[in-house]
Design an enzyme around this catalytic site. Structure first.
Site, PDB file in Angstrom:
ATOM      1  N   SER A   1       0.952  -1.266  -0.086  1.00  0.00           N
ATOM      2  CA  SER A   1       0.111   0.002   0.024  1.00  0.00           C
ATOM      3  C   SER A   1       0.769   1.408   0.051  1.00  0.00           C
ATOM      4  O   SER A   1       0.416   2.314  -0.590  1.00  0.00           O
ATOM      5  CB  SER A   1      -1.006   0.121   1.267  1.00  0.00           C
ATOM      6  OG  SER A   1      -0.376  -0.020   2.526  1.00  0.00           O
TER       7      SER A   1
ATOM      8  N   HIS B   1      -5.304  -3.045  -2.798  1.00  0.00           N
ATOM      9  CA  HIS B   1      -4.776  -2.171  -3.980  1.00  0.00           C
ATOM     10  C   HIS B   1      -4.617  -2.866  -5.284  1.00  0.00           C
ATOM     11  O   HIS B   1      -4.207  -2.078  -6.197  1.00  0.00           O
ATOM     12  CB  HIS B   1      -3.689  -1.231  -3.514  1.00  0.00           C
ATOM     13  CG  HIS B   1      -3.606  -0.582  -2.312  1.00  0.00           C
ATOM     14  ND1 HIS B   1      -4.301   0.825  -2.343  1.00  0.00           N
ATOM     15  CD2 HIS B   1      -3.402  -0.661  -1.193  1.00  0.00           C
ATOM     16  CE1 HIS B   1      -4.258   1.292  -0.952  1.00  0.00           C
ATOM     17  NE2 HIS B   1      -3.723   0.149  -0.363  1.00  0.00           N
TER      18      HIS B   1
ATOM     19  N   LYS C   1     -11.526   1.140  -1.943  1.00  0.00           N
ATOM     20  CA  LYS C   1     -10.704   1.550  -2.919  1.00  0.00           C
ATOM     21  C   LYS C   1     -11.233   1.811  -4.265  1.00  0.00           C
ATOM     22  O   LYS C   1     -12.018   2.307  -4.608  1.00  0.00           O
ATOM     23  CB  LYS C   1      -9.319   1.050  -2.601  1.00  0.00           C
ATOM     24  CG  LYS C   1      -8.634   1.718  -1.223  1.00  0.00           C
ATOM     25  CD  LYS C   1      -7.766   0.677  -0.477  1.00  0.00           C
ATOM     26  CE  LYS C   1      -7.682   1.297   0.924  1.00  0.00           C
ATOM     27  NZ  LYS C   1      -7.019   0.353   1.569  1.00  0.00           N
TER      28      LYS C   1
HETATM   29  C1  LIG Z   1      -6.701   0.203   3.178  1.00  0.00           C
HETATM   30  C2  LIG Z   1      -6.386  -1.211   3.333  1.00  0.00           C
HETATM   31  C3  LIG Z   1      -7.036  -2.108   4.212  1.00  0.00           C
HETATM   32  C4  LIG Z   1      -8.292  -1.696   4.903  1.00  0.00           C
HETATM   33  O1  LIG Z   1      -9.186  -1.535   4.141  1.00  0.00           O
HETATM   34  P1  LIG Z   1     -10.484  -0.640   4.596  1.00  0.00           P
HETATM   35  O2  LIG Z   1     -11.597  -1.331   3.783  1.00  0.00           O
HETATM   36  O3  LIG Z   1     -10.056   0.675   4.414  1.00  0.00           O
HETATM   37  O4  LIG Z   1     -10.676  -0.806   6.079  1.00  0.00           O
HETATM   38  C5  LIG Z   1      -6.491  -3.277   4.541  1.00  0.00           C
HETATM   39  N1  LIG Z   1      -5.508  -3.742   3.575  1.00  0.00           N
HETATM   40  C6  LIG Z   1      -4.614  -2.791   2.779  1.00  0.00           C
HETATM   41  C7  LIG Z   1      -3.584  -3.592   2.204  1.00  0.00           C
HETATM   42  C8  LIG Z   1      -4.903  -1.591   2.604  1.00  0.00           C
HETATM   43  O5  LIG Z   1      -4.449  -0.794   1.977  1.00  0.00           O
END
Ligand SMILES: *Cc1c(COP(=O)(O)O)cnc(C)c1O
Length: 386
Positions: free
Chosen positions: A182, A210, A240
């Site tokens: 991330s 991602h 995302k």
């Molecule tokens: C953003 C993210 C999460 C968390 O997801 P949310 O739906 O925002 O709680 C988990 N793992 C990774 C790698 C992330 O980037």
């Protein structure tokens, strides 16, 4: 001052002294990539809305319709009365997109990871995890009380060494990684990790937060390598590229059924609002039917890296490592003065000494603005590529 407030105040002062205090800033997001902060309009390179689906007309229309028909909230945990029929539809579409037998949707990605891991492993088991895995994978691992071994980022040989050394003393083993990292935007070597896991009877879990919608033709990191990757536990988020909120696990039917009985963050937390689930269904349909849309973010990221002179990106996340925390904040302020929102990422989100600008790209970023931003980064941001 009582001891509680004294504690909080001293803690905040220490954080501020290290440039690590964080504040929430009012932000109005508009369709596309424009945001408004403090009365100023900025072009955002910091949202994870990779396909601009948060404001897509089809996604909004689907959410509206579900809001009118099913109400604003789900009313209870999915195990009680919160399991409205939209869930089945979304889970079938996600499983199809990921090439998995079944899927289970959770309240968020964070809730998914903190539910899945303790449902699979416990104190008699082993977790081998990449050092740069997301914070909620570490949180879930700690909550499981399994023995935790951390391997150096993307070093399959180190993971193998740890499994060879420790695997035999534990009942089950879970091998955990992000599919796309991330804060660095690089991919995990999933085919090699899949083979390693099989060889040691470990279960590979990849967090594709991602990846979905933006690599592997939209199907995510498991589908983004020249050879197929054997990943029995494909976790991801709806927050995302999918443009809404929520998390999911795609896996075999028995694993998914186990989640419904044993993942505490599913059992003891309220189901997602129907409008959120309906929006995600529309977004997944757009992703599954439009590979050209899904290829857009990476193409825009490549335009940026080539102009700056950085290596070609593997995902739409591009880090510009500055090193010093205060210098990263100053670079972010300089870019804001030029009309760009590029948030500085500081420890503990990234390792000490690697504060950075983290840029994300979407099809809605105009080429000439990407070029102007690239020139500023190339000429005016100090870089420490270590
Ligand atoms: C953003 C993210 C999460 C968390 O997801 P949310 O739906 O925002 O709680 C988990 N793992 C990774 C790698 C992330 O980037």
């Amino acid at each position: 001052m009582d001891s509680l407030d004294a504690f909080a105040t001293a803690k905040l002062e220490a954080l501020a002294g290290a440039s690590l205090r964080r504040d929430l800033v009012h932000t109005d997001r508009h369709a596309g990539v424009v945001i408004e902060r403090g009365g100023r309009r900025l072009l955002s390179f910091s949202c994870n809305d990779y396909l601009n689906l948060t404001h897509h007309p089809a996604v909004i229309a689907a959410a509206h319709a579900a809001l009118d028909r099913h109400g604003a909230g789900s009313g209870a945990s999915r195990l009680v009365t919160g399991n409205h029929p939209l869930y089945t539809e979304l889970e079938q579409r996600l499983a199809a997109l990921k090439g998995a037998e079944a899927c289970c949707v959770f309240g968020s990605g964070y809730l998914a990871n903190t539910g899945i891991i303790p449902a699979l492993v416990g104190p008699e088991d082993l977790i081998v995890i990449d050092a740069l895995a997301h914070a909620c994978l570490f949180a879930g691992s700690q909550m499981s009380r399994a023995r935790l071994c951390v391997f150096r980022h993307n070093e399959v040989d180190h993971a193998e060494e740890l499994l060879a050394q420790h695997r035999a003393r534990y009942r089950h083993a879970l091998l955990v990684t992000d599919g796309v990292f991330s804060m660095d935007g690089d991919l995990a070597p999933l085919p090699a990790l899949g083979r390693l896991a099989r060889a040691h009877d470990a279960w590979l879990m990849a967090d594709d937060a991602h990846g979905v919608g933006v690599i592997g033709g939209g199907r995510g990191s498991t589908h983004a390598h020249p050879e197929p990757a054997d990943v029995p536990l494909q976790m991801g988020t709806l927050s995302k590229a999918i443009g809404g909120y929520g998390g999911y696990l795609c896996a075999s039917r028995p694993v998914i059924e186990l989640m419904k009985s044993r993942a505490r963050t599913l059992v003891y937390s309220t189901g997602l609002p129907p409008a959120v689930v309906a929006g995600a269904i529309a977004a997944v349909d757009l992703i599954a039917s439009d590979p050209a849309l899904c290829a857009g973010p990476l193409a825009k990221a490549r335009l940026f890296t080539r102009r700056v002179g950085l290596p070609d990106p593997e995902s739409p996340i591009v880090p510009v490592v500055v090193g010093d925390t205060e210098a990263a904040l100053a670079a972010s302020r300089m870019l804001a003065d030029e009309g760009f929102l590029v948030v500085a990422i500081r420890p503990p989100t990234v390792p000490p000494g690697t504060a950075r600008l983290r840029l994300t790209f979407t099809p809605a970023h105009p080429d000439q603005e990407i070029e102007r931003l690239a020139d500023l980064v190339r000429d005016r941001v100090p870089r420490n590529p270590s």
